[in-house]
Design a protein around this motif. Structure first.
Motif, mmCIF file in Angstrom:
data_model
loop_
_atom_site.group_PDB
_atom_site.id
_atom_site.type_symbol
_atom_site.label_atom_id
_atom_site.label_comp_id
_atom_site.label_asym_id
_atom_site.label_seq_id
_atom_site.Cartn_x
_atom_site.Cartn_y
_atom_site.Cartn_z
ATOM 1 N N THR A 61 -18.671 89.267 -24.667
ATOM 2 C CA THR A 61 -17.915 88.501 -25.641
ATOM 3 C C THR A 61 -17.452 87.127 -25.140
ATOM 4 O O THR A 61 -17.700 86.126 -25.809
ATOM 5 C CB THR A 61 -16.699 89.316 -26.121
ATOM 6 O OG1 THR A 61 -17.159 90.583 -26.553
ATOM 7 C CG2 THR A 61 -15.968 88.604 -27.237
ATOM 8 N N VAL A 109 -18.284 83.594 -26.965
ATOM 9 C CA VAL A 109 -17.226 82.741 -27.523
ATOM 10 C C VAL A 109 -17.331 81.338 -26.951
ATOM 11 O O VAL A 109 -17.196 80.345 -27.663
ATOM 12 C CB VAL A 109 -15.841 83.349 -27.242
ATOM 13 C CG1 VAL A 109 -14.731 82.379 -27.625
ATOM 14 C CG2 VAL A 109 -15.675 84.665 -27.974
ATOM 15 N N ARG A 120 -15.021 85.243 -33.761
ATOM 16 C CA ARG A 120 -14.779 86.079 -34.929
ATOM 17 C C ARG A 120 -13.283 86.348 -35.059
ATOM 18 O O ARG A 120 -12.538 86.280 -34.093
ATOM 19 C CB ARG A 120 -15.551 87.382 -34.778
ATOM 20 C CG ARG A 120 -15.227 88.209 -33.539
ATOM 21 C CD ARG A 120 -14.063 89.139 -33.674
ATOM 22 N NE ARG A 120 -14.220 90.124 -34.696
ATOM 23 C CZ ARG A 120 -14.795 91.310 -34.509
ATOM 24 N NH1 ARG A 120 -15.224 91.650 -33.311
ATOM 25 N NH2 ARG A 120 -14.876 92.160 -35.488
ATOM 26 N N PHE A 139 -10.502 89.339 -36.400
ATOM 27 C CA PHE A 139 -10.478 90.786 -36.584
ATOM 28 C C PHE A 139 -9.997 91.104 -37.996
ATOM 29 O O PHE A 139 -9.097 90.466 -38.517
ATOM 30 C CB PHE A 139 -9.551 91.447 -35.569
ATOM 31 C CG PHE A 139 -10.031 91.348 -34.157
ATOM 32 C CD1 PHE A 139 -11.025 92.190 -33.696
ATOM 33 C CD2 PHE A 139 -9.510 90.399 -33.293
ATOM 34 C CE1 PHE A 139 -11.477 92.110 -32.387
ATOM 35 C CE2 PHE A 139 -9.961 90.309 -31.989
ATOM 36 C CZ PHE A 139 -10.945 91.162 -31.536
ATOM 37 N N ARG A 146 -5.644 80.762 -34.382
ATOM 38 C CA ARG A 146 -6.030 80.963 -32.995
ATOM 39 C C ARG A 146 -7.534 80.764 -32.820
ATOM 40 O O ARG A 146 -7.990 80.095 -31.895
ATOM 41 C CB ARG A 146 -5.635 82.381 -32.595
ATOM 42 C CG ARG A 146 -5.204 82.530 -31.199
ATOM 43 C CD ARG A 146 -4.534 83.846 -30.955
ATOM 44 N NE ARG A 146 -5.269 84.982 -31.486
ATOM 45 C CZ ARG A 146 -4.819 86.230 -31.466
ATOM 46 N NH1 ARG A 146 -3.642 86.485 -30.949
ATOM 47 N NH2 ARG A 146 -5.523 87.202 -31.959
ATOM 48 N N VAL A 147 -8.273 81.334 -33.752
ATOM 49 C CA VAL A 147 -9.727 81.226 -33.661
ATOM 50 C C VAL A 147 -10.186 79.781 -33.842
ATOM 51 O O VAL A 147 -11.050 79.286 -33.127
ATOM 52 C CB VAL A 147 -10.357 82.175 -34.694
ATOM 53 C CG1 VAL A 147 -11.687 81.655 -35.146
ATOM 54 C CG2 VAL A 147 -10.503 83.557 -34.095
ATOM 55 N N ARG A 179 -10.330 88.125 -24.648
ATOM 56 C CA ARG A 179 -11.797 88.129 -24.655
ATOM 57 C C ARG A 179 -12.340 87.424 -25.885
ATOM 58 O O ARG A 179 -13.277 86.638 -25.800
ATOM 59 C CB ARG A 179 -12.320 89.567 -24.609
ATOM 60 C CG ARG A 179 -12.338 90.164 -23.198
ATOM 61 C CD ARG A 179 -12.492 91.667 -23.234
ATOM 62 N NE ARG A 179 -13.717 92.087 -23.907
ATOM 63 C CZ ARG A 179 -14.906 92.083 -23.340
ATOM 64 N NH1 ARG A 179 -15.046 91.691 -22.100
ATOM 65 N NH2 ARG A 179 -15.967 92.473 -24.006
ATOM 66 N N ALA A 180 -11.712 87.710 -27.021
ATOM 67 C CA ALA A 180 -12.162 87.084 -28.259
ATOM 68 C C ALA A 180 -11.916 85.585 -28.242
ATOM 69 O O ALA A 180 -12.415 84.862 -29.100
ATOM 70 C CB ALA A 180 -11.443 87.706 -29.452
ATOM 71 N N LEU A 181 -11.110 85.107 -27.272
ATOM 72 C CA LEU A 181 -10.850 83.674 -27.172
ATOM 73 C C LEU A 181 -11.586 83.071 -25.987
ATOM 74 O O LEU A 181 -11.291 81.954 -25.561
ATOM 75 C CB LEU A 181 -9.347 83.427 -27.066
ATOM 76 C CG LEU A 181 -8.549 83.925 -28.277
ATOM 77 C CD1 LEU A 181 -7.060 83.889 -28.001
ATOM 78 C CD2 LEU A 181 -8.878 83.111 -29.518
ATOM 79 N N GLY A 182 -12.524 83.819 -25.421
ATOM 80 C CA GLY A 182 -13.400 83.252 -24.399
ATOM 81 C C GLY A 182 -12.921 83.390 -22.968
ATOM 82 O O GLY A 182 -13.465 82.758 -22.077
#
Ligand SMILES: Nc1ncnc2c1ncn2[C@@H]1O[C@H](COP(=O)(O)OP(=O)(O)OP(=O)(O)O)[C@@H](O)[C@H]1O
Ligand SMILES: [Mg+2]
Lengths: 255, 482
Positions: A74, A78, A84, A86, A166-167, B335-338
């Motif tokens: 992941t 990213v 992505r 959630f 945030r994304v 993790r989802a933010l790299g």
């Protein structure tokens, strides 16, 4: 806009024990806003999980901007620009809204252990930049008065906003949005959609899961329908809407 | 033994175990790694430093080394201390390297598996050290631990008066500063609460004084102590801010015990009081008095603790520390933010283990002896208790928790004097029960520990004078600099 697809997935498979969640999905996504619809359990979230490295697919390939990223981890996906949200927002509840946002910007030199010890270099500059970006993003999502509150104290809708903010702070090339607007009030919903269009016009790509069909019709350039782990059909919103298979599987009687 | 000697020994242990607990807090408190094998790194640090610094070919030692680094480097001035520091660094590096070997496979496991695996590995390492005599002399351990700069002690400054003024003065300054800190913390306590607190402390102090005389006064003392506790409860209840009253009460009780008790109890009150007040000055060390090695080593250990504290604070109050906490709360989010969360977990493990290694080095020197028996799993759980009592994810709280834990653990050993010797074993068990009860009470009423999670603040140079300078470009209401 480029002619090459941003994301191209072929033959993606995933089973959970006896359940086949993805049964050979082929899909290409071009720059723009693409809607992804389908009944509950169609495999939309699983599809997101498999292309962003949360789950290892059992078969098939994922290419992002021409690179094969199948099975990559992941964080590296990213950093290539594919992020992505959630479906169920995942806030860091003990940390403040500000800290949640400050985690997002990429390439912060202070996030390296050596830099954290020695400071110097880009340390202060990067942190200032992150704080500024976080504050701007919070202001846009009307979260700025909550910056110093723990994220655990946010309402359900505010959590969705924080998740999205945030994304977006990671400055992605492509964003997979898993029902980002469920539970968001109408004015803010409009504002967010405007922002998405604005980012889209600057070259970002969105793949957008949403159960509100009117919203999909109005805002997407292209719609993909999933059903039982497969792509049922795809095309322009109006064509998809009148497709008999889509009506049977998902929309029910045309309104 | 004067109370000062007890206090010196207690503070030395608090410094050592505080450093050890800071390492655990980095893993557990900030990163969420439940390392039940933390003691392994304490052990490795201790052994490696001992072997690197002790002389070669010691009789009765069949293990690796010694490598006598201080002797080798003694050719340059200060080289022996440098050699010892290298030995400590070696212990830290060895601890970190072993934790790397443990971490790479286990950190990919779910956290509860990590806890169990780490406990198992620590036990295995301990058994290896115990059984492989060629390694570190097996169960016989090492009795020739090098003590840094020990030749210079007792350290005298020439005349008796000079020693008295410098070391005695320094002690008084330290006590005055401690009093000042407590005072400024407690300042705006509600006066009724403070008065009641003071009264209760006098009662408590008096009763402890009576207690230390033993005999029939014991019962009077116990009665007074019960009354004191009742008054104390009332004081805390009436106070606007119970924490501050409590801090005042504890500080004054400690002061009463430390300064009043000698006047009541000892056969030679003024000498004992002098020793307690001028705790750094030993009038009978050397020809003209001076600083003895135990005092010096306490200061050295406290310096290590202060360094470790500063280092942990710097690590935590940074974007790096922010990611660590994110990993602790929900690893999928960073993790989802790299963020490469695995790397963060490994680094936290290495750093925390290195701190444990440094603590192990100091521990070995303090005891002057090292053997596998000293490194049972209990040591890890004592550190967990200290962290939980003081405040998980709070570096200051962890040091406080260590002090509370060891004050209870060591302080209650005085009770042994008032009971027949055959009760000593039972008292030791009762002590553990008491600490267990304390832990349960804290987990129930104050699960975040005495101080709770600390506040975080990433200071940037030039922030203070113009806090909102960067905000002009930011959106309205967004306070970018705090
Ligand atoms: N971790 C998992 N373990 C077992 N089964 C799973 C798992 N994740 C998803 N599934 C199954 O896979 C199928 C697809 O689920 P998925 O979450 O992808 O649906 P979805 O299209 O996102 O639905 P919704 O619109 O309700 O969010 C479902 O039958 C679900 O039960
Ligand atoms: Mg879903």
């Amino acid at each position: 806009m480029t002619d090459d697809p941003i994301l191209s997935v072929s033959g993606l498979e995933k089973t959970f024990g006896g359940i086949t969640a993805l049964d050979g999905v082929d899909l290409t996504v071009d720059q723009g806003i693409t809607g992804l619809i389908g009944p509950n359990g169609a495999g939309k979230t699983t599809f997101f999980n498999c292309i962003t490295g949360y789950l290892a697919p059992d078969g098939g390939t994922v290419e992002f901007q021409g690179d094969d990223v199948t099975g990559n981890r992941t964080p590296s996906i990213v950093r290539e620009g594919l992020v992505r949200t959630f479906q169920i927002p995942r806030e860091l509840e003990n940390m403040t809204v500000r800290e949640n946002l400050l985690l997002a910007p990429g390439g912060q030199s202070g996030e390296k252990l050596g830099r954290a010890w020695l400071r110097g270099g880009q340390f202060a500059e990067d942190e200032r930049r992150s704080r500024r970006e976080a504050a701007e993003m919070a202001a846009f999502f009307e979260l700025d008065h909550l910056l110093d509150e723990p994220a655990g104290s946010l309402s359900g809708g505010q959590r969705k906003l924080l998740e999205l903010a945030r994304v977006l702070l990671t400055e992605p090339e492509m964003v997979l949005l898993d029902e980002p607007l469920a539970g968001v009030n109408p004015t803010l919903e409009r504002k967010i959609l405007e922002r998405i269009h604005e980012l889209e016009s600057q070259g970002q790509t969105f793949l957008f899961v949403e159960h509100d069909i009117e919203l999909i019709m109005e805002h997407c350039d292209h719609v993909v329908v999933m059903h039982q782990g497969q792509k049922l059909t795809e095309g322009p919103p109006s064509a998809v809407r009148s497709d008999q298979r889509v009506i049977d599987a998902y929309l029910g009687e045309e309104i | 033994m004067a109370l000062a000697d007890f206090a010196v020994s207690l503070l030395t242990f608090v410094a050592i175990y505080g450093l050890f607990a800071l390492g655990l807090n980095l893993k557990f408190g900030f990163t969420g790694l439940i390392d039940f094998g933390h003691v392994a790194y304490f052990m490795i640090g201790g052994y490696v430093t001992a072997v690197l610094t002790m002389p070669a070919q010691v009789t009765g030692y069949d293990g690796l080394g010694g490598y006598a680094l201080p002797e080798l480097l003694a050719v340059v001035p200060g080289g022996d201390v440098l050699g010892w520091l290298l030995g400590v660094a070696g212990g830290m590096v060895a601890a970190a390297l072993v934790s790397l070997l443990v971490g790479v496979p286990t950190l990919r496991l779910r956290e509860d598996y990590l806890a169990i695996t780490a406990l198992g590995i620590a036990t295995i390492l301990n058994e290896v050290v115990r059984n492989e005599t060629w390694l570190f002399n097996g169960p016989f351990g090492i009795r020739t631990v090098h003590q840094p700069a020990s030749a210079a002690f007792p350290l005298g400054l020439g005349s008796f008066i000079l020693n008295l003024v410098v070391f005695g003065g320094l002690s008084v300054l330290v006590i005055a500063y401690a009093g000042y800190r407590v005072g400024s913390y407690v300042k705006d306590v509600d006066t009724t609460g403070a008065a009641l607190g003071l009264a209760s402390v006098l009662v408590l102090g008096g009763s402890i004084g009576a207690l230390t005389q033993g005999g029939p006064l014991l019962f009077v003392g116990v009665g007074l102590a019960v009354a004191g506790v009742a008054v104390l409860r009332e004081a805390v209840r009436r106070s606007i801010e119970p924490e501050r009253t409590l801090a005042l009460v504890v500080a004054l009780a400690a002061a009463a015990w430390y300064f009043l008790q000698p006047l009541l109890a000892a056969s030679n009150p003024t000498v004992t009081l002098q020793t307690n007040v001028m705790f750094l000055f030993d009038p009978v060390a050397g020809p003209n008095g001076g600083l003895d090695y135990d005092r010096f080593f306490m200061l050295l250990s406290l310096a290590f603790l202060a360094g470790g504290y500063w280092w942990c604070q710097r690590t935590i109050n940074s974007p790096y520390g922010r990611v660590l906490r994110a990993v602790r709360d929900d690893e999928d989010v960073p993790r989802a933010l790299g963020k490469e969360t695995f790397r963060y977990k490994i680094q936290a493990l290495l750093f925390g283990s290195a701190l444990a290694g440094a603590a192990g080095s100091l521990y070995t020197i303090h005891l002057g002896f090292i053997s596998p028996d000293q490194f049972g799993a209990m040591i890890t759980f004592f550190a967990f208790a200290s962290v939980i009592i003081g405040g998980t994810a709070n570096n200051a709280g962890v040091v406080l928790g260590t002090a509370v834990f060891w004050a209870i653990n060591s302080g209650t050993q005085f009770l042994n004097d008032y009971f027949p010797s055959e009760y000593a074993v039972k008292l030791a068990a009762a002590r553990l029960i008491f600490i267990g009860v304390l832990l349960i009470v804290i987990l129930y009423y104050r699960p975040e520990g005495i101080l709770g999670e600390q506040d975080y603040d990433i200071r940037l140079p030039g922030d203070e004078p113009a806090p909102s300078r960067d905000d002009t470009a930011a959106a309205p209401g967004g306070d970018a600099d705090d």
